[in-house]
Design a protein around this motif. Structure first.
Motif, short mmCIF file in Angstrom:
data_model
loop_
_atom_site.label_atom_id
_atom_site.label_comp_id
_atom_site.label_asym_id
_atom_site.label_seq_id
_atom_site.Cartn_x
_atom_site.Cartn_y
_atom_site.Cartn_z
N VAL A 1 44.11 90.25 31.10
CA VAL A 1 44.20 90.41 32.57
C VAL A 1 44.19 89.08 33.29
CG1 VAL A 1 43.31 92.74 33.02
CG2 VAL A 1 41.71 90.86 32.80
N PHE A 2 43.54 88.08 32.72
CA PHE A 2 43.48 86.80 33.42
C PHE A 2 44.74 85.96 33.19
CE2 PHE A 2 38.70 87.42 32.81
CZ PHE A 2 38.62 88.15 33.98
N SER A 3 45.63 86.46 32.35
CA SER A 3 46.91 85.75 32.21
C SER A 3 47.63 85.70 33.55
CB SER A 3 47.78 86.40 31.14
OG SER A 3 48.23 87.68 31.55
N ASP A 4 47.35 86.66 34.42
CA ASP A 4 47.93 86.61 35.78
C ASP A 4 47.60 85.30 36.48
OD1 ASP A 4 49.25 89.00 35.98
OD2 ASP A 4 47.77 89.97 37.27
N TYR A 5 46.40 84.82 36.26
CA TYR A 5 45.96 83.61 36.96
C TYR A 5 46.73 82.37 36.49
CZ TYR A 5 41.78 85.71 39.20
OH TYR A 5 40.92 86.45 39.97
N MET A 6 47.27 82.46 35.29
CA MET A 6 47.98 81.31 34.73
C MET A 6 49.45 81.65 34.47
SD MET A 6 46.22 81.47 30.93
CE MET A 6 47.39 80.40 30.08
N ARG A 7 49.88 82.74 35.07
CA ARG A 7 51.20 83.27 34.72
C ARG A 7 52.32 82.26 34.92
NH1 ARG A 7 54.16 87.83 33.71
NH2 ARG A 7 56.15 87.84 34.73
N HIS A 8 52.25 81.51 36.00
CA HIS A 8 53.36 80.61 36.26
C HIS A 8 53.47 79.52 35.19
CE1 HIS A 8 56.57 80.05 39.12
NE2 HIS A 8 56.50 78.77 38.84
N THR A 9 52.37 79.18 34.58
CA THR A 9 52.43 78.16 33.53
C THR A 9 53.17 78.69 32.30
OG1 THR A 9 50.31 78.73 32.46
CG2 THR A 9 50.23 77.24 34.33
N LEU A 10 53.09 80.00 32.07
CA LEU A 10 53.83 80.60 30.95
C LEU A 10 55.32 80.51 31.24
CD1 LEU A 10 51.64 83.82 30.55
CD2 LEU A 10 51.39 81.64 29.36
N ARG A 11 55.66 80.79 32.49
CA ARG A 11 57.06 80.71 32.90
C ARG A 11 57.60 79.29 32.70
NH1 ARG A 11 61.00 80.21 37.49
NH2 ARG A 11 62.16 82.11 37.15
N VAL A 12 56.83 78.31 33.13
CA VAL A 12 57.31 76.94 33.04
C VAL A 12 57.47 76.52 31.57
CG1 VAL A 12 56.85 74.54 33.62
CG2 VAL A 12 56.38 76.31 35.30
N ALA A 13 56.55 76.94 30.72
CA ALA A 13 56.69 76.62 29.28
C ALA A 13 57.98 77.24 28.74
CB ALA A 13 55.48 77.12 28.50
N ALA A 14 58.23 78.48 29.12
CA ALA A 14 59.42 79.17 28.65
C ALA A 14 60.68 78.48 29.17
CB ALA A 14 59.40 80.63 29.08
N LEU A 15 60.64 78.09 30.43
CA LEU A 15 61.78 77.42 31.05
C LEU A 15 62.03 76.05 30.41
CD1 LEU A 15 63.88 77.21 33.38
CD2 LEU A 15 62.01 76.52 34.89
N MET A 16 60.96 75.34 30.09
CA MET A 16 61.10 74.01 29.47
C MET A 16 61.49 74.12 28.00
SD MET A 16 58.23 71.48 31.13
CE MET A 16 56.73 72.27 30.55
N ARG A 17 61.39 75.33 27.44
CA ARG A 17 61.66 75.55 26.01
C ARG A 17 60.72 74.70 25.14
NH1 ARG A 17 65.88 78.71 25.66
NH2 ARG A 17 66.01 78.45 23.41
N VAL A 18 59.46 74.70 25.50
CA VAL A 18 58.47 73.98 24.70
C VAL A 18 57.46 74.98 24.15
CG1 VAL A 18 58.74 71.84 26.00
CG2 VAL A 18 56.94 73.48 26.66
N PRO A 19 56.85 74.64 23.00
CA PRO A 19 55.88 75.56 22.42
C PRO A 19 54.56 75.61 23.19
CG PRO A 19 56.02 73.56 21.09
CD PRO A 19 57.07 73.46 22.16
N GLY A 20 53.68 76.42 22.69
CA GLY A 20 52.39 76.66 23.32
C GLY A 20 51.92 78.01 22.82
N VAL A 21 50.68 78.06 22.34
CA VAL A 21 50.16 79.31 21.81
C VAL A 21 49.14 79.86 22.80
CG1 VAL A 21 49.02 80.45 19.88
CG2 VAL A 21 50.53 78.48 19.46
N PHE A 22 49.50 80.97 23.41
CA PHE A 22 48.64 81.61 24.39
C PHE A 22 48.07 82.87 23.76
CE2 PHE A 22 51.85 79.10 26.59
CZ PHE A 22 51.07 78.33 27.45
#
Lengths: 666, 666
Positions: free
Chosen positions: B439-460
């Motif tokens: 549920v708290f992924s909402d608070y950081m949701r935009h950072t997931l979008r930016v990672a996806a847009l940049m095509r860079v890894p990251g384990v959430f």
């Protein structure tokens, strides 16, 4: 720390606080779940507030001029439930306490909005509660300005832990509250210096006193286990014309030797061994869920303390001129003023007669302006996007010096806006509208969820809704947001195809009382697609046949929303020219379409025809309408920076492509 | 304000700043779009940084030990593009500048991550850039600890406007940076006191100097149009062992009479009339896109200034012991150490052999611990949910006193975590893992979008993934999040059904280099469903037949993810007992399933069989796999607070109900 317990016969605030502690512990032990740290640590603070200051009447939980109390550290919900039970709220009887966290009770794990039970807002996701409180304090000042001190003049208190203050949203609302000088707002900070991960100094260096002062707050620091000191600080806070923060130094899990001042107190399990030890430690001799008569009476008295004040208020309300009285009652019922619908009908007529291709956001701004003229409780804001969205217009700002303003300068603080809107809404008397770019809805996303969960209204206008924004590029082009908003239960997502549908969207948004509405607006001009005048709100069915197939039985159905409806219409022209009878369905709201009966849906969707969805967004969800064999013309990834027409071509969202998707399936 | 222009022959920083201004204006006028305020207002600041301090070599943009420069106020992207062009970055030639905001150029409306062109991260959504910078500064200290000052020792600079500082995420990262005493981090604040809505004092009262100081920062205030003063302040900032903020007082739109110090400068259009007036005003006599030779040379020299330092660094790198050198190169290439896969295989073997029903989040924590032992660049954090997620384990914290720690105490600051992870990732040399409740992924949701847009890894890692959390109630029960995460392009959403699939999810997450991964974990125990030992990663296909139909041709296909796979298996037992040959398909990742060929997908989905999806979440998206006529057993609204078993029954997510959905369709 050794804890002194009172053993003489008189009842004072410390005794009353013990009642909170043991009731809370008994409920948590019984539920075998729950967060003990807060009710134990915050009992003295809450007692000081509820027995000395909070203006309320447990017999009339929804008295409009009650003080609002927001339990922002929602995980410690037993603190709130104990208070409400002890004060005598009818809907918070002992069975509710005994059924803490049991399915169907009024005592959910985290407090859920339930004003008749004394729960002013839903809390738990950290930071939301304090932000709601700031919104409530704004609502109070707005209504005070309209009705005067006799009718609306109350405080808003928020109980906050360290977690709420660490969240980014806290900074946003602390800044706004100080800037707007919301003097009737008081934060009670349970300064226990402990979170679930351990001592706060693992992650916090900031001095909270300096922080609040630097934002224009009045700040005091007291011993949070000295209820008299807390009560005195609240009295001083009420006197100051700035918002107040009272840092109450406490010990988490106060009274339970194993967990006191330990991270285990936050959310760890407690057992009867712990409550036995606490009984020994605090000198409490009563059985679980039992309270001696004098303490019960003292709490009951606290709950009834405001009755006479409420009666005096009622007398003042009754003495108002009839029109004022009626207006106040209307606002409290959440009803719109008579005649507002005419604004919608007039706009629809005007838009139907015009050939102008109007940007969605401009049409929305026009609707807001027109509605604001006849709906005085309509309050707007557009975080630093006033020019881009034109959602301020004639409104003058609500400021520290002018409480009659109806536009809030939130600054670049979307999350604050969303949560403050929710606070205004649950306060009552306000219809709140918030506008930003659709991509920034991510920043306030959780507030949309909470509005939907609370089943309260709220008009969220999200503009710049697709690659149609063009050159600002993919960071500002929402491709996944329609899907992600549609995923929220009880959220209506409306994406109007032209100005007429925009007027209908506002009609729907204004009428809705049991959940929020997102109005999705284009930045680019929308060709008029609704050319016939009708008073019926066609968008209310969620989807409808905008252009029926001609020249034979329908063979293809094009389903589209927003700016892509005109793409679908152009594709229809191509297909009709190829003698493929094709219908175009505009689907401004999936949620409303789902609420129609099956026969209507089948008829609109064109059972057995080739179906293609068209939306400048990801496909997720469209299969429900086009089927596994259907086509979809939209986005499969992020957008790009470029000229709008170039982008639509580049990503293949064209009439030709839609027609091809159909013919390939015929 | 009257602006003095230099007219004598020497080139100084003011002249060089003029080159930025005119190049930026020329590009914006040509694009007929763009935000002029920042390149005009910030040109002097940027010149001071790029010509006197920034350690870089335009001929080697990806030099690992370069200083990082983050243009957080991304809307003013022409400032960055002008700098990169003037300094001689090969991928930022004059054609790129002339094609500002044209489809296919390197000069998108907002800067997009493109390190070989000098763009260190994607910015535009306000606040993200400064937060990325804090992550970069953490990465630098971690690598410095491992490799020493000779190899990693650089500064991170972030250029920020007022907007970034108002966003909640700013408060989160300012707090963290001060707390961690990131002394090699410098914020350059373009203090122009103007936003798109008007003067900042409409929305801001806070004193930013006090704010930063209260968070443990070193703060200076200078005239932002005096490059010498800015350069001196940067020198002082570098000397201080705290993070530094330099408040640079500027005028937005500096030099263009019509817009200078006006809100119109932020994002308003400028024309050749404006540039003509600016030429007159600033004494600039050159044609659009033209630069006198001495200025061009001066900028080119600035861009080549770091070459010898880079060569010296290269010599030091070459002189490292071979193993250290190989390790450093491995990290810079983003490759995992040899042998890490064995951790996955061992875990799969162990889990396959065990009968233990293990909570998803516990299995994930075990994988993290095991992988961290062999992958030294793995850095973890779980904002105040260390106990609930068990994702800290053996790691010691990264603190101001211990840069060898690998666990970051983010505090209750999810948004900061997400953006700092992105910053660490684009810095290079780090594999970043962040864990919180779904549920708290909402608070950081935009950072997931930016990672996806940049095509860079990251384990959430997102835990507590459904009503399966039970009593904490609907505020903490994500029902819409699987859909909303699946909506993000280029995001892999993995929801493992048991510990074996969890090991496979971590395998996939570690291997992925071109986008982020969300690992979705249950809180409740997951029955083991994968009982046969195999080295192949079955989850890599996204969906696979876990249990084939028996006793005849398959008539029903049950599709499920995560904790509901065992519900589907139980339903299969019921159906098989009714002689309905039924297969169960586990679908840990829709994205990976979509990447399979059509024949495989058809085979797995069981063309022509009755299909029912099972997932304790909303239906949105499932129609793609079950079809319009298929069934779905899941949630249609928010959850409730109660015992887990009660909730599954209450919401009808049971084997019986799944079997009924099948039989009703046979």
């Amino acid at each position: 720390m050794n804890i002194q317990s009172k053993t003489n016969g008189t009842v004072d605030m410390r005794d009353m606080a013990q009642a909170i502690r043991f009731l809370s512990m008994d409920a948590i032990v019984r539920a075998q779940d729950g967060h003990p740290g807060t009710p134990l640590g915050g009992a003295d603070i809450a007692t000081a507030l509820f027995t000395r200051h909070l203006k309320f009447d447990a017999a009339a939980p929804e008295w409009p001029d009650r003080d609002r109390f927001v339990h922002s550290a929602g995980h410690g919900s037993m603190l709130l439930y104990s208070l409400l039970h002890l004060c005598g709220y009818e809907e918070m009887g002992i069975d509710e306490i005994r059924n803490f966290r049991v399915l169907g009770s009024n005592t959910a794990g985290h407090p859920e909005y339930h004003p008749s039970a004394g729960i002013e807002t839903t809390t738990g996701p950290l930071g939301q509660g304090i932000a709601n409180a700031v919104g409530m304090a704004v609502a109070e000042r707005i209504l005070n300005h309209r009705f005067g001190d006799d009718i609306v003049d109350h405080y808003t208190y928020a109980y906050t832990g360290d977690g709420c203050l660490m969240e980014g949203i806290a900074a946003e609302v602390i800044a706004i509250a100080g800037h707007l000088k919301l003097g009737k707002l008081v934060f009670l900070w349970d300064d226990n210096r402990m979170t679930d991960d351990g001592p706060t100094d693992q992650a916090v260096s900031e001095d909270q006193v300096v922080r609040f002062e630097n934002n224009g707050w009045h700040v005091q620091s007291v011993d949070g286990h000295d209820p008299e000191a807390v009560a005195a600080a609240i009295a001083a806070a009420k006197q100051d014309d700035r918002p107040s923060m009272i840092a109450c130094r406490t010990f988490i899990g106060y009274g339970v030797p194993r967990i006191q001042n330990d991270r285990a107190a936050h959310g760890g399990k407690i057992t009867t061994e712990d409550t036995d030890a606490a009984r020994e430690n605090l000198g409490w001799t009563h059985a679980p869920f039992e309270l001696p008569g004098d303490l019960a009476q003292a709490w009951h008295n606290a709950g009834a303390r405001g009755a006479s004040e409420r009666e005096a208020w009622q007398a003042r309300l009754d003495a108002l001129p009839a029109a004022d009285r009626a207006e106040f009652d209307r606002l409290m019922r959440g009803e719109l003023p008579e005649g507002w619908e005419q604004v919608i009908l007039d706009a629809k007529r005007r838009y139907t007669e015009s050939d102008e291709a109007k940007p969605g956001i401009r049409a929305s701004g026009e609707m807001l302006s027109a509605l604001a003229d006849v709906i005085p409780e309509l309050i707007s804001g557009a975080p630093d996007l006033e020019a881009a969205t034109q959602h301020k217009r004639q409104m003058r700002p609500f400021t520290r010096d002018d409480r009659g303003g109806r536009y809030i300068h939130y600054g670049v603080r979307e999350h604050a806006m969303g949560a403050m809107m929710n606070g205004m809404t649950v306060h009552g008397g306000i219809r709140s509208v918030g506008t930003t770019f659709l991509v920034f809805s991510d920043y306030m996303r959780h507030t949309l969820r909470v509005a939907a969960l609370m089943r309260v209204p709220g008009v969220f206008v999200f503009s710049h809704d697709s690659i149609g924004i063009g050159k600002n590029g993919p960071t500002h082009q929402p491709v996944e947001y329609l899907a992600s908003l549609r995923a929220i239960p009880n959220m209506w997502v409306l994406r109007p195809a032209d100005a007429v549908e925009m007027a209908e969207a506002w009609d729907l948004a204004m009428r809705r009382s049991d959940g929020p509405v997102s109005i999705i607006c284009s930045r680019q001009p929308l060709d008029p697609v609704r050319r016939t005048q009708e008073d019926e709100n066609l968008s209310a069915r969620g989807g409808y046949v905008l252009a029926e197939a001609e020249g034979g039985a329908r063979r293809a159905t094009l389903l589209a929303t927003g700016s892509e409806v005109s793409v679908a219409l152009a594709a229809r022209d191509l297909l009709q020219a190829q003698r493929v009878p094709t219908a175009v369905v505009s689907m401004p709201s999936w949620e409303l379409f789902e609420a129609q009966d099956a026969a209507y849906r089948r008829e609109v969707l064109g059972d057995g025809t080739v179906r293609v969805g068209v939306e400048a967004a990801v496909r997720l969800g469209w299969d429900r309408y086009v089927g596994m064999e259907g086509g979809f013309v939209g986005m499969s990834g992020f957008g790009a920076s470029g000229d709008v027409a170039d982008l639509y071509r580049h990503f293949g969202i064209t009439a030709e492509r839609v027609a091809e998707e159909v013919t390939a399936r015929l």
